[in-house]
Design an enzyme around this catalytic site. Structure first.
Site, PDB file in Angstrom:
ATOM      1  CB  ALA A  95      -0.880  -0.003   1.237  1.00 53.37           C
TER       2      ALA A  95
ATOM      3  CD  GLU B  19       0.464  -5.677   4.960  1.00 55.45           C
ATOM      4  OE1 GLU B  19       1.161  -6.612   5.391  1.00 55.45           O
ATOM      5  OE2 GLU B  19       0.029  -5.628   3.793  1.00 55.45           O
TER       6      GLU B  19
ATOM      7  N   GLY C 282       0.328  -5.377   0.091  1.00 54.78           N
ATOM      8  CA  GLY C 282      -0.710  -5.439  -0.941  1.00 54.78           C
ATOM      9  C   GLY C 282      -0.223  -6.113  -2.209  1.00 54.78           C
TER      10      GLY C 282
ATOM     11  CD  GLU D 257      -2.993  -8.076   1.652  1.00 54.58           C
ATOM     12  OE1 GLU D 257      -2.699  -6.875   1.433  1.00 54.58           O
ATOM     13  OE2 GLU D 257      -3.771  -8.449   2.532  1.00 54.58           O
TER      14      GLU D 257
END
Ligand code: NAD
Length: 734
Positions: A66, A150, A125, A128
């Protein structure tokens, strides 16, 4: 779409290239999230497309996760926006966050095979996205990292990571990986089971295409009828992970880090339900976590500000970059030896001077020990190690300073000696070169009086052990110019440390504020609180060591010396102060100087580690409080943290420090202030707000003494409910 490019080949396979414009590395920005919806619709809706392979347009890797800078700004904007009802706010946040989960789930269920070709790192991310593909193929390069980091900034993976990873590699393995934010190499990831294949670098796209062609009906394992999570919480393995995981997280985090608890909850709750429900659970926990002051503080300080400072964010502008190629270090003791090592490691030609050749050689031997260890562990090749050592020239000849871009002086802490060394060095120093003093206490302006070029004189305060401590405190003397500050910053960045800039006041910033933590421990001791309570609460509120242990590490003799000097400055008799009297009893009567002498507040074993509190303390201290109910723990926690934060606020008022980023990052890196808070300033701003902080500080001052009384600056800010980041340059700080 500006972030994704689609090329469909003759076989109907769409090669999707992820390439965020204008960035060296892909991150998941708001724009990427919006375009993902369009991308998935295209893959699903275009009949010409039979399957897809996702890859990166960057040579740096696939995606680093992110965009935390954007998330940080969104957080700040959210706080300033007109208040909606709490329910409405949460609903909006949930919808925003769930968008990514929805898009990735739509990709996974698009009815066509989707593979990902990973030639470089995929973190957060980025990983992911990969986990939502049906097939993951990675290049065989051990330097590539795959992970969900994270938790390191107080967040949890919010795009399916907490649900897909346990389903792929088991609850226990996934929980460990996510809780620690650990990363894995392609081979490790393959053996764990979240990378399907590892192929030679450069051939991932081809391998992915081959797989897509051969698997036209691919679905995710959890979309196969009858699928159950292998080690869900009611299986023996899953139960172990839940029970053991809870205990482990409580022990390691002292429950100061909500992200870790929420990660366990996400996995526990999510692995008992079908994936669609599981993803909703994850999004709820994501929002809950992102709204905590811990996440906001950690993202801002540990990521955004650290990155900004590491790029010279606090460097005076419009001054050309200073190429630091040769540096002389004067004094090859503990600090000088460490400084020489980090310089040589960064490719700087280093002259290491001391009073005799033996002492200088001894300083260089420090680097040799580190290099030998690294070579034996395979962290460094022998050749590179030799190159590093060849950059350090031990000597006694000051003429070797000729041609140096900078000098760092690290001789004994004596003004007269430092003055002598400055004069001697300057005879050989070019006009534009910088002279830095590594003094930990002596005012820079005073030391600069010995210099013929005080404009080029600056404090360059390292921390011990130099090779492990990431911070350098730069101290501006009265005459230090912006150009000198900029040059010193360029030097600090070159040796890969984080610079903060402070002004020249007693104790500068870090030493002054850091000292309040052990000092408060001594106050508690004098009140009769059991030392074990003081030490445990100190660690549990997030400090790296108990307050008394810190005193022992610094040296009780040093603390006594500082106490005496302070008393002299204030024209007081130090013996009349009960704290100083106790220190004098410990040091002068009992010979307990702290860890270096093997005895202080603690007793020490042969390995130098503390074994127990010295029982002799009871001669002077009567322990009155032996139990620590939760209310007392909270009160002591507040005393420890408030005391430090109030000193930082005083530093702002007095102009010792001017940038909240420097203050926050400095407090974490220099003395380990509760990292979950994002630093002293974020603790005030995010955990309390100035208004409540002042009220609480007044209560503490009324109960325990004026040391807690808020200063004028805090009161002014409280009256306006203003935060430090608002007042001292939110723009600059963001
Ligand atoms: P140290 O005693 O280990 O080393 C000092 C060295 O300076 C010795 O090797 C000594 O021989 C040498 N020296 C003395 N006179 C000299 C001269 N005229 N020319 C060249 N070399 C000379 O001390 P240290 O712990 O490395 O501290 C050095 C400086 O760094 C001090 O100012 C100290 O306050 C500061 N400092 C220390 C720490 C720490 O944790 N030790 C942290 C930050 C800053």
């Amino acid at each position: 779409m500006e972030n994704f490019k689609i090329d469909v080949d003759g076989d109907g396979i769409a090669l999707v290239t992820f390439d965020v414009p204008g960035r060296s590395m892909n991150t998941v920005t708001g724009s990427v999230m919006r375009e993902l919806v369009e991308l998935v619709n295209t893959i699903k809706g275009d009949d010409k497309i039979k399957g897809a392979v996702i890859c990166s347009g960057k040579t740096t890797g696939f995606c680093a996760g992110a965009d935390l800078g954007e998330l940080n700004e969104r957080g700040a904007a959210g706080a300033a926006a007109a208040p909606k009802s709490e329910e409405e706010k949460l609903k909006t946040q949930f919808e925003q966050s769930f968008t990514l989960n929805k898009s990735l789930r739509a990709l996974e269920t698009c009815g066509k095979p989707v593979a990902i070709a990973l030639e470089g790192l995929a973190l957060g991310g980025g990983l992911e996205i990969a986990l939502a593909c049906h097939y993951r193929v990675a290049a065989d390069n051990p330097k590539i990292k795959f992970g969900l980091p994270e938790a390191k900034v107080g967040l949890l993976p919010g795009a399916g990571g907490t649900q897909r990873l346990p389903r792929l590699i088991g609850v226990q393995n996934a929980a460990m990986m996510i809780l620690q934010g650990a990363d894995k190499s392609p081979q490790e990831a393959k053996s764990l089971g979240f990378i399907n294949d590892v192929v030679p670098a450069g051939s991932t796209i081809e391998a992915a295409k081959t797989w897509v062609k051969a698997n036209p009906k691919a679905v995710a394992p959890w979309d196969v009828k009858g699928y159950k999570v292998k080690d869900n919480p009611y299986s023996p393995g899953g139960a172990m992970a839940s029970v053991g995981g809870n205990a482990m997280v409580s022990k390691q985090t002292n429950l100061n880090y909500p992200a870790q608890r929420h990660i366990l909850s996400c996995i526990y709750e999510g692995t008992q339900v079908p994936i669609d429900a599981a993803l909703r659970i994850e999004s709820r926990y994501f929002i809950k976590t992102a709204n905590t002051p811990q996440a906001k503080g950690m993202i801002r300080s540990l990521f955004v500000s650290m990155q900004a400072l590491a790029k010279g964010g606090n460097r005076p502008q419009n001054i050309p970059e200073y190429a630091v190629k040769k540096v002389a270090v004067i004094g090859a003791g503990l600090m000088g030896a460490g400084i020489a090592y980090v310089q040589a490691k960064a490719g700087i030609e280093t002259v290491l001077l001391d009073v005799n050749q033996e002492a200088a050689e001894k300083g260089k031997a420090y680097s040799k020990r580190i290099v030998d260890k690294d070579v034996s562990r395979g962290k460094l090749t022998k050749e590179k190690g030799d190159e590093l050592l060849a950059r350090i020239t031990p000597s006694t000849d000051y003429a070797m300073i000729k041609g140096a871009d900078l000098v760092v002086e690290a001789v004994f802490e004596s003004p007269a000696l430092k003055a002598e060394v400055t004069k001697k060095a300057e005879q050989f120093l070019g006009d534009t070169a910088v002279f830095g003093s590594n003094t930990s206490t002596l005012p820079i302006t005073g030391l600069a009086e010995a210099s013929v070029r005080p404009k080029n004189f600056i404090g360059i305060h390292f921390f011990s052990p130099v090779e492990r401590m990431g911070l350098v405190e730069l101290i501006r003397g009265k005459e230090t110019t912006d150009e000198t500050v900029a040059k010193a910053i360029d030097y600090v960045l070159k040796i890969k440390k984080t610079p903060i800039i402070v002004n020249d006041f007693r104790g500068f910033y870090t030493s002054r504020c850091f000292g309040t933590y052990p000092a408060e421990g001594v106050e508690m001791l004098m009140e009769g609180i059991a030392p074990a309570i003081i030490e445990n609460v100190g660690r549990q509120c997030g400090m790296p060591m108990g307050a008394l242990e810190v005193s022992d590490s610094v040296g009780l003799d040093t603390a006594l010396k500082i106490g005496k000097t302070n008393a002299e400055l204030n024209q007081q008799d130090y013996r009349k102060d009960p704290r100083a009297a106790m220190l004098s009893w410990l040091v002068e009567d009992k010979g307990r100087v702290g860890r270096k002498g093997g005895k202080g507040y603690y007793e020490y074993g042969e390995d130098g580690k503390p074994t127990r509190i010295w029982p002799g303390l009871s001669e002077k201290i009567e322990v009155k409080t032996k139990e620590c109910p939760p209310a007392l723990k909270e009160e002591l926690t507040q005393r420890f943290l408030f005391r430090q934060c109030i000193e930082v606020a005083r530093c702002f008022e007095e102009g010792v420090i001017t940038d909240p980023r420097d203050a926050d990052v400095g407090s974490i890196l220099a003395w380990g202030f509760a990292p979950y808070s994002g630093g002293c300033i974020s603790y005030i701003d995010l955990f309390w707000g100035t208004k409540k902080f002042v009220e609480e500080a007044d209560r503490l001052a009324d109960t325990y003494g004026e040391r807690f009384r808020p200063n004028k600056l805090l009161r002014d800010m409280a009256a306006k409910n203003e935060s430090f980041y608002d007042r001292f340059g939110a723009k600059k700080a963001a």
